[in-house]
Design a protein around this motif. Structure first.
Motif, PDB file in Angstrom:
ATOM      1  N   THR A 132       0.779  -1.144  -0.095  1.00  0.00           N
ATOM      2  CA  THR A 132       0.055  -0.015   0.009  1.00  0.00           C
ATOM      3  C   THR A 132       0.942   1.215  -0.062  1.00  0.00           C
ATOM      4  N   VAL A 133       0.583   2.106  -0.855  1.00  0.00           N
ATOM      5  CA  VAL A 133       1.267   3.494  -1.090  1.00  0.00           C
ATOM      6  C   VAL A 133       0.120   4.352  -1.128  1.00  0.00           C
ATOM      7  N   GLN A 134      -0.084   5.238   0.157  1.00  0.00           N
ATOM      8  CA  GLN A 134      -1.177   6.003   0.165  1.00  0.00           C
ATOM      9  C   GLN A 134      -2.626   5.475  -0.033  1.00  0.00           C
ATOM     10  N   ASN A 135      -3.140   5.790  -0.954  1.00  0.00           N
ATOM     11  CA  ASN A 135      -4.714   5.305  -1.185  1.00  0.00           C
ATOM     12  C   ASN A 135      -4.577   4.456  -2.301  1.00  0.00           C
ATOM     13  N   VAL A 136      -3.301   3.813  -2.685  1.00  0.00           N
ATOM     14  CA  VAL A 136      -3.178   2.984  -3.686  1.00  0.00           C
ATOM     15  C   VAL A 136      -2.732   1.604  -3.160  1.00  0.00           C
TER      16      VAL A 136
END
Length: 228
Positions: A132-136
């Motif tokens: 997960t990278v921020q909202n991705v």
């Protein structure tokens, strides 16, 4: 033993490759066109396809297009035409490698073995099934890319490029390194295939309001911008 499908409308090529691959320890099934393969795939799941482009009925590119809607079986495309458009189209549709006829059976075997080694290495190096990278969020097991828990539709190679960048978030990569990582060999070209993929990915990510961004590292390549 690994099972290889050889799809080519030329019988002499099928016979030569079948004989050579069996000698190298592979199980081999041969087909004359894509329609036969689609039928066989209903009951058999091979480990790899060696796929000719120019065939009657369902040709190689059409077969690859249909296959990638539901399967990520490794595919090595072969063609009698050494045209950049064919090569780029095949790779963008999800081919893992590309060989131009005539080629030696020995080279094909090397490509197949290297492809299997690379797949095994990637699985070992990236055992975590979610990133997960921020909202991705990347779900590698299901090959899904989610933004705010909504799936973002991607082509096979769009997914591969974005997944690779997300797995190394913040680390910059040259176009050549991305091509080598995704396709597993030194692509002979100007890197346009990566630029085109990144352009499409940026639009899709923007439309989906993804906070993570693909940043250009001027004079070098691309990376995931963790700051958005």
């Amino acid at each position: 033993m690994q099972h290889v499908f050889v799809i080519d409308d030329e019988q002499n090529i099928r016979d030569i490759l079948e004989k050579y691959l069996k000698k190298e320890g592979f199980i081999v099934s041969t087909f004359t066109d894509g329609a036969e393969v689609l039928s066989a795939l209903e009951t058999i799941e091979p480990d790899l396809l060696v796929l000719d482009i120019m065939m009657p009925n369902v040709d190689g590119l059409e077969l690859l297009r249909r296959l990638r809607k539901y399967s990520y079986i490794p595919v090595i495309v072969v063609s009698a035409r050494d045209e950049e458009l064919d090569r780029i189209l095949g790779l963008e549709l999800g081919a893992d490698d590309y060989l131009t006829k005539p080629f030696s059976p020995r080279e094909l075997v090397v490509r197949i073995k290297n492809l299997f080694k690379r797949m095994n290495r990637l699985e070992k190096n990236h055992s975590s099934q979610e990133i997960t990278v921020q909202n991705v969020r990347l779900n590698k097991k299901k090959r899904l890319l989610l933004v705010n828990e909504e799936e973002m539709a991607l082509t096979p190679k769009e997914y591969d490029v974005l997944a690779y960048l997300l797995q190394h978030s913040g680390q910059p990569f040259t176009r050549e390194r991305l091509i080598e990582a995704i396709w597993g060999y030194q692509y002979v070209g100007d890197g346009r295939i990566i630029d085109d993929l990144v352009k499409r990915l940026r639009k899709k990510m923007s439309d989906a309001n993804a906070q993570a961004k693909i940043a250009t590292v001027w004079g070098y390549g691309y990376k995931i911008d963790e700051e958005g």
